[in-house]
Write a protein that holds these residues in place. Sequence first.
Motif, PDB file in Angstrom:
ATOM      1  N   MET A  47       0.835  -1.197   0.000  1.00 26.16           N
ATOM      2  CA  MET A  47       0.000   0.000   0.000  1.00 26.16           C
ATOM      3  C   MET A  47       0.877   1.258   0.000  1.00 26.16           C
ATOM      4  N   PRO A  48       0.541   2.249  -0.821  1.00 24.02           N
ATOM      5  CA  PRO A  48       1.315   3.492  -0.799  1.00 24.02           C
ATOM      6  C   PRO A  48       1.296   4.128   0.593  1.00 24.02           C
ATOM      7  N   VAL A  49       2.427   4.659   0.996  1.00 23.74           N
ATOM      8  CA  VAL A  49       2.508   5.381   2.274  1.00 23.74           C
ATOM      9  C   VAL A  49       1.772   6.704   2.077  1.00 23.74           C
ATOM     10  N   PRO A  50       0.738   6.962   2.894  1.00 23.01           N
ATOM     11  CA  PRO A  50      -0.006   8.215   2.744  1.00 23.01           C
ATOM     12  C   PRO A  50       0.917   9.433   2.850  1.00 23.01           C
ATOM     13  N   GLY A  51       0.886  10.270   1.831  1.00 27.84           N
ATOM     14  CA  GLY A  51       1.670  11.505   1.850  1.00 27.84           C
ATOM     15  C   GLY A  51       3.137  11.355   1.498  1.00 27.84           C
ATOM     16  N   MET A  52       3.548  10.167   1.062  1.00 23.56           N
ATOM     17  CA  MET A  52       4.952   9.962   0.692  1.00 23.56           C
ATOM     18  C   MET A  52       5.014   9.210  -0.645  1.00 23.56           C
ATOM     19  N   PRO A  53       5.194   9.935  -1.721  1.00 23.12           N
ATOM     20  CA  PRO A  53       5.241   9.272  -3.022  1.00 23.12           C
ATOM     21  C   PRO A  53       6.390   8.257  -3.125  1.00 23.12           C
ATOM     22  N   ARG A  54       6.153   7.207  -3.902  1.00 17.99           N
ATOM     23  CA  ARG A  54       7.155   6.189  -4.210  1.00 17.99           C
ATOM     24  C   ARG A  54       7.588   5.360  -3.005  1.00 17.99           C
ATOM     25  N   ARG A  55       6.758   5.307  -1.973  1.00 22.44           N
ATOM     26  CA  ARG A  55       7.048   4.451  -0.822  1.00 22.44           C
ATOM     27  C   ARG A  55       5.818   3.611  -0.530  1.00 22.44           C
ATOM     28  N   THR A  56       6.050   2.373  -0.128  1.00 21.36           N
ATOM     29  CA  THR A  56       4.922   1.484   0.147  1.00 21.36           C
ATOM     30  C   THR A  56       5.103   0.770   1.475  1.00 21.36           C
ATOM     31  N   ILE A  57       3.967   0.381   2.041  1.00 17.19           N
ATOM     32  CA  ILE A  57       3.924  -0.419   3.262  1.00 17.19           C
ATOM     33  C   ILE A  57       3.772  -1.867   2.811  1.00 17.19           C
ATOM     34  N   ASP A  58       4.599  -2.764   3.312  1.00 17.36           N
ATOM     35  CA  ASP A  58       4.542  -4.165   2.889  1.00 17.36           C
ATOM     36  C   ASP A  58       3.184  -4.789   3.210  1.00 17.36           C
ATOM     37  N   ILE A  59       2.742  -4.640   4.448  1.00 20.01           N
ATOM     38  CA  ILE A  59       1.445  -5.169   4.890  1.00 20.01           C
ATOM     39  C   ILE A  59       0.798  -4.071   5.736  1.00 20.01           C
ATOM     40  N   ALA A  60      -0.429  -3.698   5.368  1.00 18.09           N
ATOM     41  CA  ALA A  60      -1.091  -2.595   6.074  1.00 18.09           C
ATOM     42  C   ALA A  60      -2.483  -2.995   6.544  1.00 18.09           C
ATOM     43  N   PHE A  61      -2.757  -2.686   7.804  1.00 23.01           N
ATOM     44  CA  PHE A  61      -4.099  -2.792   8.362  1.00 23.01           C
ATOM     45  C   PHE A  61      -4.597  -1.351   8.428  1.00 23.01           C
ATOM     46  N   THR A  62      -5.376  -0.968   7.429  1.00 23.51           N
ATOM     47  CA  THR A  62      -5.717   0.446   7.271  1.00 23.51           C
ATOM     48  C   THR A  62      -6.612   0.986   8.379  1.00 23.51           C
ATOM     49  N   LYS A  63      -7.633   0.222   8.775  1.00 24.08           N
ATOM     50  CA  LYS A  63      -8.532   0.691   9.839  1.00 24.08           C
ATOM     51  C   LYS A  63      -7.787   0.864  11.150  1.00 24.08           C
ATOM     52  N   ALA A  64      -6.991  -0.117  11.495  1.00 23.33           N
ATOM     53  CA  ALA A  64      -6.235  -0.075  12.749  1.00 23.33           C
ATOM     54  C   ALA A  64      -5.004   0.814  12.649  1.00 23.33           C
ATOM     55  N   ARG A  65      -4.630   1.175  11.421  1.00 29.47           N
ATOM     56  CA  ARG A  65      -3.436   1.995  11.162  1.00 29.47           C
ATOM     57  C   ARG A  65      -2.177   1.312  11.707  1.00 29.47           C
ATOM     58  N   VAL A  66      -1.994   0.073  11.284  1.00 25.85           N
ATOM     59  CA  VAL A  66      -0.800  -0.691  11.635  1.00 25.85           C
ATOM     60  C   VAL A  66      -0.056  -0.983  10.337  1.00 25.85           C
ATOM     61  N   ALA A  67       1.208  -0.576  10.276  1.00 26.83           N
ATOM     62  CA  ALA A  67       2.050  -0.773   9.098  1.00 26.83           C
ATOM     63  C   ALA A  67       3.161  -1.756   9.433  1.00 26.83           C
TER      64      ALA A  67
END
Length: 151
Positions: A47-67
């Motif tokens: 998942m793209p890191v919110p507010g940081m272009p060209r960076r991704t989170i390997d595994i993201a729990f979006t509701k819980a906000r765990v990266a």
Amino acid sequence: MDAVSGVVPSSAAVSARMSRQGSRDTAPEIAVRRLLHAAGLRYRVNMPVPGMPRRTIDIAFTKARVAIFLDGCFWHGCPQHATHPKANAAWWRTKLDKNMARDRETSEHLHKEGWTVLRFWEHEAPDAIALAVQEARRAVNGPDARPREHA
């Protein structure tokens, strides 16, 4: 030539080989994802890191906000397993230092945005990682949280 350091890679062949190195869907990532999925957890991958272009989170729990990041020992400077190439050592040191600085910057940014950030090394046992992720998710969501999470 690297614009920052002014140093060039040791050879075109080495540069080409390293650029083909896989950065997503690595064996450790897949093993951890399988365990999390088997536990009933749902997540986003790369998942793209919110507010940081060209960076991704390997595994993201979006509701819980765990990266979750599963960092490769060579590319991210594992204190136990990192190696230091002898050929073109200055170029590699600069490259790997930038990777580690980018990791710190990404983690700090996510923390400021209210995310819990977990970083693991590729050599860590997938079952131990999956357990730590489940515990962190429970800590954020509370002990009565349902096991499934939808983005």
